[in-house]
Design a protein around this motif. Sequence first.
Motif, PDB file in Angstrom:
ATOM      1  N   TRP A  82       0.839  -1.206   0.000  1.00 20.71           N
ATOM      2  CA  TRP A  82       0.000   0.000   0.000  1.00 20.71           C
ATOM      3  C   TRP A  82       0.870   1.251   0.000  1.00 20.71           C
ATOM      4  O   TRP A  82       0.612   2.202  -0.734  1.00 20.71           O
ATOM      5  N   ARG A 182     -14.683  -5.261   0.066  1.00 20.01           N
ATOM      6  CA  ARG A 182     -13.301  -4.905  -0.287  1.00 20.01           C
ATOM      7  C   ARG A 182     -12.633  -6.098  -0.968  1.00 20.01           C
ATOM      8  O   ARG A 182     -11.903  -5.959  -1.944  1.00 20.01           O
ATOM      9  N   TYR A 185     -14.040  -6.494  -4.490  1.00 21.99           N
ATOM     10  CA  TYR A 185     -13.508  -5.466  -5.396  1.00 21.99           C
ATOM     11  C   TYR A 185     -12.049  -5.757  -5.746  1.00 21.99           C
ATOM     12  O   TYR A 185     -11.673  -5.731  -6.922  1.00 21.99           O
ATOM     13  N   CYS A 186     -11.223  -6.018  -4.732  1.00 27.50           N
ATOM     14  CA  CYS A 186      -9.794  -6.216  -5.007  1.00 27.50           C
ATOM     15  C   CYS A 186      -9.595  -7.430  -5.913  1.00 27.50           C
ATOM     16  O   CYS A 186      -8.757  -7.394  -6.829  1.00 27.50           O
ATOM     17  N   GLY A 230     -16.317   4.234   1.234  1.00 27.12           N
ATOM     18  CA  GLY A 230     -15.273   3.296   0.829  1.00 27.12           C
ATOM     19  C   GLY A 230     -15.888   2.034   0.241  1.00 27.12           C
ATOM     20  O   GLY A 230     -15.498   1.561  -0.839  1.00 27.12           O
ATOM     21  N   TYR A 231     -16.883   1.508   0.930  1.00 28.37           N
ATOM     22  CA  TYR A 231     -17.514   0.266   0.473  1.00 28.37           C
ATOM     23  C   TYR A 231     -18.399   0.515  -0.755  1.00 28.37           C
ATOM     24  O   TYR A 231     -18.524  -0.351  -1.628  1.00 28.37           O
ATOM     25  N   CYS A 234     -16.162   0.507  -3.690  1.00 27.64           N
ATOM     26  CA  CYS A 234     -15.751  -0.869  -4.021  1.00 27.64           C
ATOM     27  C   CYS A 234     -16.883  -1.625  -4.725  1.00 27.64           C
ATOM     28  O   CYS A 234     -16.659  -2.286  -5.743  1.00 27.64           O
ATOM     29  N   TYR A 290     -12.244  10.742   1.036  1.00 27.43           N
ATOM     30  CA  TYR A 290     -13.527  10.486   0.368  1.00 27.43           C
ATOM     31  C   TYR A 290     -13.679  11.314  -0.906  1.00 27.43           C
ATOM     32  O   TYR A 290     -14.609  11.094  -1.681  1.00 27.43           O
ATOM     33  N   TYR A 349      -1.452   8.039   2.757  1.00 25.36           N
ATOM     34  CA  TYR A 349      -2.776   7.580   2.303  1.00 25.36           C
ATOM     35  C   TYR A 349      -3.609   8.782   1.833  1.00 25.36           C
ATOM     36  O   TYR A 349      -4.166   8.789   0.729  1.00 25.36           O
TER      37      TYR A 349
HETATM   38  C1  LIG Z   1      -9.706  -0.908  -2.237  1.00 24.48           C
HETATM   39  C2  LIG Z   1      -9.982  -0.831  -0.794  1.00 24.48           C
HETATM   40  C3  LIG Z   1      -9.385  -1.851   0.079  1.00 24.48           C
HETATM   41  C4  LIG Z   1     -10.788   0.142  -0.349  1.00 24.48           C
HETATM   42  C5  LIG Z   1     -11.086   0.467   1.051  1.00 24.48           C
HETATM   43  C6  LIG Z   1     -12.283   1.314   1.090  1.00 24.48           C
HETATM   44  C7  LIG Z   1     -12.497   2.006   2.389  1.00 24.48           C
HETATM   45  C8  LIG Z   1     -11.821   3.338   2.583  1.00 24.48           C
HETATM   46  C9  LIG Z   1     -13.308   1.512   3.300  1.00 24.48           C
HETATM   47  C10 LIG Z   1     -13.681   2.242   4.518  1.00 24.48           C
HETATM   48  C11 LIG Z   1     -13.346   1.502   5.764  1.00 24.48           C
HETATM   49  C12 LIG Z   1     -14.021   2.092   7.000  1.00 24.48           C
HETATM   50  C13 LIG Z   1     -14.858   1.209   7.837  1.00 24.48           C
HETATM   51  C14 LIG Z   1     -13.866   3.335   7.320  1.00 24.48           C
HETATM   52  C15 LIG Z   1     -14.536   3.946   8.502  1.00 24.48           C
HETATM   53  O1  LIG Z   1     -13.614   4.472   9.276  1.00 24.48           O
HETATM   54  P1  LIG Z   1     -14.008   5.607  10.305  1.00 24.48           P
HETATM   55  O2  LIG Z   1     -15.197   5.206  11.110  1.00 24.48           O
HETATM   56  O3  LIG Z   1     -12.766   5.956  11.038  1.00 24.48           O
HETATM   57  O4  LIG Z   1     -14.326   6.813   9.328  1.00 24.48           O
HETATM   58  P2  LIG Z   1     -15.683   7.624   9.043  1.00 24.48           P
HETATM   59  O5  LIG Z   1     -16.016   8.345  10.279  1.00 24.48           O
HETATM   60  O6  LIG Z   1     -15.261   8.562   7.942  1.00 24.48           O
HETATM   61  O7  LIG Z   1     -16.726   6.644   8.597  1.00 24.48           O
END
Ligand SMILES: CC(C)=CCC/C(C)=C/CC/C(C)=C/COP(=O)(O)OP(=O)(O)O
Length: 402
Positions: A82, A182, A185-186, A230-231, A234, A290, A349
């Motif tokens: 990564w 995830r 998708y991957c 994120g999801y 994906c 995001y 990241y």
């Molecule tokens: C290709 C690949 C592996 C993609 C990953 C996609 C991705 C970013 C998924 C989100 C994971 C997640 C539960 C974040 C919530 O974190 P948080 O609760 O700290 O953040 P939030 O408050 O913004 O929801």
Amino acid sequence: MSETEWKLSSRDLESLYLQNEDTYPTETYLLQRQVERSILKIEHDKLRGEDRLNRDEHREYLHQSLQQLPTSYQALDASQPWLCYWIVHALDLLGDKPTEEEAKGIVEHLSSCQSPHGGFGGGYGQVAHLATTYAAVCALCIVGTPEALQVIQLDKLYNWILSLKNEDGSFRVTEQGESDVRGLYCALAVAYICGLLTHELVENCSTYISSLQSFDGGLGGEPFNEGHGGYSYCGFAALCILNEYWQATENQSVPHSLDIKRLQFWVINRQLELEGGFQGRVNKLVDSCYSFWQGGLIALIDYWIRKHSQSDQVSFKFSGEDLERYLLRYCQCRGGGFRDKPGKPRDLYHTCYALSGLSVAHQNLKESRSSLLPKINYLVNIRVERWEFAAAYFGNKNSLTS
Ligand SMILES: CC(C)=CCC/C(C)=C/CC/C(C)=C/COP(=O)(O)OP(=O)(O)O
Ligand SMILES: [Zn+2]
């Protein structure tokens, strides 16, 4: 006083609690007030520079990170592919690349992360994981030389991915690991890049993706979870990859039962007016990463709708200007790199995904921008040219680049 010192004091917090006696303020509520104060402070004290991309500073930060990572990255030891991907993709978007020596180091390192049974792990013999495999394959495509691409052992990779498939169309991220979108998708993104999509691999995937749509319209990581950027990225990007495969092999669209209009309504409402950036889910804080997960999703939905209505009109439904402002004014750090939000430190990241989001924003902006970034293949988040080269190298005919 610097902008990061503009924190709510314990007295401020106490008075916020007292003002909200009836509705107990949540941690998120307090953090949001904190961000709003940071933004007011940046504006009030003119702490911001011009809204211009400081390319040279970002390049320097990224090259420095390739040479020597700060100790704070020790926790990411299992995510070495990564780190490679975030750095090389960010450099690529800035029109730069690793030096010959850096590239050689990256290719050798990623090669050492490849499992003898297929797929890539975090490094130092760690088990292969679908997410680090996606990152390693993307990083190798961005380095883009035949020496980099020939590292990938295609037969083993295909058999390993297939061995992770569950009957319901989802994928485990490792042999013993969890199953969520995830993983799916991957698995599909890697197979798409390497020309390894088969009927066996894609069977039931669109049914699983359709089962992820939450009551709010977004997609969760697993069935019955709340919608999350994120999801959702994906799930929808995977559906687009499936659609490419179906179009190429069956000459028809992939069957699915996702309500794409509801997903679109959900995602366009995740851009917040005050900051201009996107939040990942309802009632949570704006975060620069995001910009890509949600911005890229909007771009993909737009292409989907255009394709299915045979219209040529591009009309990403978000404000590219507001997003650009959030990224350049509030998240761009002095000395290079981007941060999640004001008050946080920069990291690799967020640097990668803020720049990816900026590229999406620029596709949405009519007038030309001095900082215009190159276009990404939104299905896999590498530059269109890198995708085309890899697709040609792997003899992949299912290409979607715009
Ligand atoms: C290709 C690949 C592996 C993609 C990953 C996609 C991705 C970013 C998924 C989100 C994971 C997640 C539960 C974040 C919530 O974190 P948080 O609760 O700290 O953040 P939030 O408050 O913004 O929801
Ligand atoms: Zn983030």
